[in-house]
Write a protein that holds these residues in place. Structure first.
Motif, PDB file in Angstrom:
ATOM      1  N   VAL A  78      -3.437   2.988 -11.128  1.00 20.62           N
ATOM      2  CA  VAL A  78      -2.138   3.498 -10.702  1.00 20.62           C
ATOM      3  C   VAL A  78      -1.947   4.884 -11.319  1.00 20.62           C
ATOM      4  O   VAL A  78      -2.050   5.044 -12.540  1.00 20.62           O
ATOM      5  CB  VAL A  78      -0.994   2.556 -11.124  1.00 20.62           C
ATOM      6  N   ALA A 154      -3.627  -3.697  -3.213  1.00 23.89           N
ATOM      7  CA  ALA A 154      -3.227  -2.343  -3.582  1.00 23.89           C
ATOM      8  C   ALA A 154      -2.008  -1.881  -2.793  1.00 23.89           C
ATOM      9  O   ALA A 154      -1.095  -1.250  -3.347  1.00 23.89           O
ATOM     10  CB  ALA A 154      -4.404  -1.390  -3.357  1.00 23.89           C
ATOM     11  N   THR A 155      -1.955  -2.201  -1.506  1.00 24.24           N
ATOM     12  CA  THR A 155      -0.825  -1.763  -0.680  1.00 24.24           C
ATOM     13  C   THR A 155       0.471  -2.423  -1.121  1.00 24.24           C
ATOM     14  O   THR A 155       1.527  -1.767  -1.244  1.00 24.24           O
ATOM     15  CB  THR A 155      -1.114  -2.079   0.796  1.00 24.24           C
ATOM     16  N   GLU A 158       1.663  -0.952  -4.454  1.00 18.75           N
ATOM     17  CA  GLU A 158       2.312   0.355  -4.297  1.00 18.75           C
ATOM     18  C   GLU A 158       3.704   0.210  -3.698  1.00 18.75           C
ATOM     19  O   GLU A 158       4.636   0.940  -4.079  1.00 18.75           O
ATOM     20  CB  GLU A 158       1.435   1.246  -3.407  1.00 18.75           C
ATOM     21  N   THR A 159       3.897  -0.753  -2.791  1.00 16.27           N
ATOM     22  CA  THR A 159       5.220  -0.992  -2.197  1.00 16.27           C
ATOM     23  C   THR A 159       6.200  -1.505  -3.246  1.00 16.27           C
ATOM     24  O   THR A 159       7.376  -1.086  -3.288  1.00 16.27           O
ATOM     25  CB  THR A 159       5.097  -2.000  -1.049  1.00 16.27           C
ATOM     26  N   ILE A 161       6.086  -0.964  -6.511  1.00 16.57           N
ATOM     27  CA  ILE A 161       6.409   0.124  -7.439  1.00 16.57           C
ATOM     28  C   ILE A 161       7.415   1.075  -6.812  1.00 16.57           C
ATOM     29  O   ILE A 161       8.369   1.531  -7.469  1.00 16.57           O
ATOM     30  CB  ILE A 161       5.124   0.863  -7.845  1.00 16.57           C
ATOM     31  N   ALA A 162       7.235   1.384  -5.523  1.00 15.10           N
ATOM     32  CA  ALA A 162       8.192   2.270  -4.845  1.00 15.10           C
ATOM     33  C   ALA A 162       9.555   1.627  -4.719  1.00 15.10           C
ATOM     34  O   ALA A 162      10.585   2.293  -4.841  1.00 15.10           O
ATOM     35  CB  ALA A 162       7.635   2.649  -3.469  1.00 15.10           C
ATOM     36  N   ALA A 169       4.245   7.564  -7.787  1.00 12.37           N
ATOM     37  CA  ALA A 169       3.222   6.557  -8.079  1.00 12.37           C
ATOM     38  C   ALA A 169       2.290   6.407  -6.884  1.00 12.37           C
ATOM     39  O   ALA A 169       2.726   6.363  -5.727  1.00 12.37           O
ATOM     40  CB  ALA A 169       3.863   5.216  -8.420  1.00 12.37           C
ATOM     41  N   HIS A 170       1.017   6.312  -7.176  1.00 17.68           N
ATOM     42  CA  HIS A 170      -0.003   6.101  -6.150  1.00 17.68           C
ATOM     43  C   HIS A 170      -1.047   5.134  -6.696  1.00 17.68           C
ATOM     44  O   HIS A 170      -1.516   5.291  -7.830  1.00 17.68           O
ATOM     45  CB  HIS A 170      -0.675   7.418  -5.756  1.00 17.68           C
ATOM     46  N   VAL A 171      -1.390   4.132  -5.887  1.00 18.12           N
ATOM     47  CA  VAL A 171      -2.369   3.117  -6.279  1.00 18.12           C
ATOM     48  C   VAL A 171      -3.708   3.471  -5.652  1.00 18.12           C
ATOM     49  O   VAL A 171      -3.818   3.597  -4.422  1.00 18.12           O
ATOM     50  CB  VAL A 171      -1.921   1.708  -5.858  1.00 18.12           C
ATOM     51  N   ASP A 172      -4.714   3.634  -6.485  1.00 16.42           N
ATOM     52  CA  ASP A 172      -6.065   3.953  -6.028  1.00 16.42           C
ATOM     53  C   ASP A 172      -6.913   2.682  -6.089  1.00 16.42           C
ATOM     54  O   ASP A 172      -7.192   2.158  -7.177  1.00 16.42           O
ATOM     55  CB  ASP A 172      -6.683   5.042  -6.904  1.00 16.42           C
TER      56      ASP A 172
END
Length: 321
Positions: A78, A154-155, A158-159, A161-162, A169-172
């Motif tokens: 993240v 991962a998707t 990220e949702t 966290i947003a 924030a971006h999940v790799d």
């Protein structure tokens, strides 16, 4: 053995004569020998060569797909990018909030912050060691490990966290490209297997065609052999020995050419710092399986060619009047 001349039929037939009583051995068919058999031998050797390369490629792709599957260990990263005008205290608070939010997501086993020094080490191969941390706004990183059977991917992470109001924030998902590579390797594996099957089908077709052509050319001799008491199995045996004389050197040459081509590719790749051998076969046993499959292809081709010759001749003889 004597050569008996048949003027009416315009051919000379070698016949084995026996003084003792009992069944007379069937005469030999005047099938192609020497240079006249080279074109067929070259075609069969080429098919064995292509089948050997295809099976080696299929085995290599299988090993790569299996290795890439094992490397997908459910690890995510993240990234929290710096926001414009954000102070260091607010950035740390946002970072701590993101860690607590991630740890509360079902399916997350571990969520640990990575120190800034680790981020600098990750960027050194591209940016070098002369860039200080204050010269470049580095993202804050969180190393996330999912459970063996995670409830979120991962998707979804990220949702979540947003939705918690954490900006930047971006999940790799580092496993996504490994899964894509494994899928590509399986696709290439299927293509290589299809190519090997096509080469095998072409080889068997060439053998059957050569045997049927030989029967058509020597139709009168075959009829005479039947009159002399030769059975269908005797005639099929003559064609089997003919294919054996041709297929044995073709299989050896095709297999040796395949091994030489693989060795040449490995040496050529080594000149460009590409460890082809360790990439396709990282362990000794994996490499041994590849070599074993390469050795089995000529042997299987040899046996299949003999079987195809016999069956095609017997099938053609059954339809002869």
């Amino acid at each position: 053995m004597r050569n008996i001349r048949f003027p009416a039929l315009k051919f000379t037939l070698p016949v084995r004569l026996h003084r003792s009583r009992g069944p007379v051995a069937p005469p030999a068919l005047p099938l192609a020998r020497g240079k006249s058999a080279w074109p067929l031998m070259a075609i069969l050797g080429l098919m064995v060569f292509l089948a050997t390369l295809a099976m080696m490629a299929q085995g290599g792709m299988h090993i790569l797909a299996a290795r890439w599957d094992t490397q997908t260990n459910g690890a995510l990263t993240v990234e929290l990018t710096p926001l414009p005008g954000e102070s260091a205290a607010k950035a740390q608070a946002r970072f701590k909030e993101a860690i607590e939010t991630i740890r509360g997501v079902p399916g997350v086993a571990v969520a640990a912050p990575l120190p800034p020094a680790t981020a600098q080490e990750l960027l050194q191969p591209w940016l070098g060691t002369d860039i200080a941390a204050q010269d470049l706004p580095l993202p804050m990183l969180v190393d996330v490990t999912l459970a063996p059977r995670p409830a979120a991917d991962a998707t979804e992470l990220e949702t979540i966290i947003a939705a918690a109001g954490i900006e930047g924030a971006h999940v790799d998902d580092r496993n996504a490209w490994l899964r894509d590579l494994a899928g590509l390797a399986r696709l290439l594996q299927g293509g290589a297997l299809a190519a090997a099957l096509l080469a095998a089908a072409a080889l068997l077709g060439a053998v059957a065609l050569a045997c049927r052509a030989g029967l058509a050319i020597h139709h009168d001799i075959v009829e005479l052999l039947h009159i002399m008491g030769a059975s269908d199995n005797d005639i099929a045996g003559e064609f089997g020995r003919f294919i054996k004389r041709i297929m044995a050197p073709a299989a050896l040459a095709g297999g040796a050419a395949g091994f030489a081509a693989l060795t040449g590719m490995a040496l050529a790749a080594g000149r460009y710092d590409v460890p082809l051998a360790s990439m396709f076969a990282p362990t000794f046993w994996a490499w041994a399986r590849l070599v074993l499959s390469m050795l089995l292809v000529p042997a299987l081709a040899y046996g299949a060619a003999l079987l195809a010759a016999r069956q095609s001749v017997l099938a053609s003889l059954r339809t002869m009047p």
